[in-house]
Design an enzyme around this catalytic site. Sequence first.
Site, short mmCIF file in Angstrom:
data_model
loop_
_atom_site.label_atom_id
_atom_site.label_comp_id
_atom_site.label_asym_id
_atom_site.label_seq_id
_atom_site.Cartn_x
_atom_site.Cartn_y
_atom_site.Cartn_z
N ASN A 6 10.29 7.05 0.84
CA ASN A 6 9.69 7.83 -0.23
C ASN A 6 9.51 6.87 -1.40
OD1 ASN A 6 9.15 9.49 -2.40
ND2 ASN A 6 10.49 11.13 -1.67
N LYS B 215 -2.40 22.76 -6.04
CA LYS B 215 -1.74 23.92 -6.68
C LYS B 215 -0.90 23.44 -7.86
CE LYS B 215 -1.27 26.97 -2.73
NZ LYS B 215 -0.34 27.44 -1.71
N ASP C 5 -10.71 10.39 -4.77
CA ASP C 5 -11.97 11.14 -4.83
C ASP C 5 -11.77 12.43 -5.61
OD1 ASP C 5 -10.27 11.87 -2.65
OD2 ASP C 5 -11.85 13.19 -1.91
N ASP D 274 -2.13 12.15 -1.97
CA ASP D 274 -2.23 13.61 -1.78
C ASP D 274 -2.47 14.27 -3.13
OD1 ASP D 274 -1.80 13.56 0.96
OD2 ASP D 274 0.37 13.50 0.71
N ASP E 283 0.85 -1.19 0.00
CA ASP E 283 0.00 0.00 0.00
C ASP E 283 0.89 1.24 0.00
OD1 ASP E 283 -2.31 1.52 0.14
OD2 ASP E 283 -2.42 1.45 2.34
C1 LIG Z 1 -4.09 11.53 1.58
S1 LIG Z 1 -3.09 10.35 2.42
C2 LIG Z 1 -4.00 8.88 2.04
C3 LIG Z 1 -3.87 7.85 3.09
C4 LIG Z 1 -4.56 6.52 2.86
N1 LIG Z 1 -4.08 5.86 1.66
C5 LIG Z 1 -6.05 6.65 2.81
O1 LIG Z 1 -6.63 6.42 1.74
O2 LIG Z 1 -6.67 6.95 3.83
C6 LIG Z 1 -1.65 10.18 1.35
C7 LIG Z 1 -0.45 9.66 2.10
O3 LIG Z 1 0.61 9.42 1.18
C8 LIG Z 1 1.84 9.81 1.78
N2 LIG Z 1 2.80 10.08 0.71
C9 LIG Z 1 2.84 11.14 -0.10
N3 LIG Z 1 3.86 11.05 -0.98
C10 LIG Z 1 4.51 9.89 -0.69
C11 LIG Z 1 5.65 9.24 -1.21
N4 LIG Z 1 6.34 9.77 -2.23
N5 LIG Z 1 6.03 8.07 -0.66
C12 LIG Z 1 5.35 7.51 0.37
N6 LIG Z 1 4.24 8.08 0.90
C13 LIG Z 1 3.83 9.25 0.39
C14 LIG Z 1 1.47 11.02 2.58
O4 LIG Z 1 2.41 11.30 3.60
C15 LIG Z 1 0.09 10.65 3.11
O5 LIG Z 1 0.17 10.04 4.36
#
Ligand SMILES: C[S@@+](CC[C@H](N)C(=O)[O-])C[C@H]1O[C@@H](n2cnc3c(N)ncnc32)[C@H](O)[C@@H]1O
Length: 285
Positions: free
Chosen positions: A152, A184, A219, A180, A102
């Site tokens: 990352n 912007k 979404d 995320d 995930d």
């Molecule tokens: C909006 S949250 C969604 C969380 C979960 N998947 C959900 O649907 O409830 C997106 C997550 O992805 C993480 N994230 C963003 N860029 C990432 C990256 N390059 N590698 C790993 N995680 C990342 C963020 O820190 C954040 O916790």
Amino acid sequence: MIYKRRLMLLLAAAARRAACLQQARAARCSRRLAAAAVDDAQLEAFRAAAGFQVDAPPKRKRVKRLRHHRNPLSAAATQPAELAEDWARTIFDDRTQPLTVDVGCALGGWCVESAINDASRNFLGLELRPEAVARAQQSAQSLSNCAFLQCNANVDLGRLLGDLANAGAPLERICIQFPDPHFKKKHRKRRVCTPELAATISSAVCASPVSASVYVASDVLDVAEEMRERFAACDELRLEGDYDAEGWLCASPLQVQTERERAVLAGLGSTSTADCVYRALFVPA
Ligand SMILES: C[S@@+](CC[C@H](N)C(=O)[O-])C[C@H]1O[C@@H](n2cnc3c(N)ncnc32)[C@H](O)[C@@H]1O
């Protein structure tokens, strides 16, 4: 005349007496205060000698703040994750169970619930924010088929999938759920699903020894379209399942909903999304 003088003498005497009484009262008061000060000092000395802790003001417990965002392009966030050489062999009790990865798992609720629901599969959550990973790891402490790595995905995913494949962990699914959106325009490059990431995932899914898939959901229409385009551009993948007129998967293939998905379906999503989830599922062509 004599009466008036006597009266004046009497009044003067009364005033002197009142002043004397006031002085005496003040002296008694300061003596009592001084005695109390000595008592306090003696009490502290006695407590210290007896090994009591001297009272200190109660400390406020510091709760580590959970940051909502971390810039994935910052210098710190683009350092490769430090992992033990044999991490992929030891991360699960039974690494030969089908594996789901995930990407961007946040607090890991989806992985934990999925792992509890199905003990015959392994779940690995990848997350950028260290504090979120710490919390996720805490909630998975008792689970031998669920683990989290702070990394990352844009930097580490290829290496991680390689290590897992070499360790004999059969990749069954990779999910990118509600990433995320970085609305912007100048921040779009921070979005996780880059063409490079899609190519890395596509190769791993196609090389898997078991039937494997990529599932994406959001979404935010623009984000969902971008992810669908990225994987559609991978020639070795094709869409799988039933799709609506707009080309979105009609139902989720997963048993468990993510935190974000629950919020969206409960009507708490962003106003632009109309409580809708856009999904797509890809498998090797
Ligand atoms: C909006 S949250 C969604 C969380 C979960 N998947 C959900 O649907 O409830 C997106 C997550 O992805 C993480 N994230 C963003 N860029 C990432 C990256 N390059 N590698 C790993 N995680 C990342 C963020 O820190 C954040 O916790």
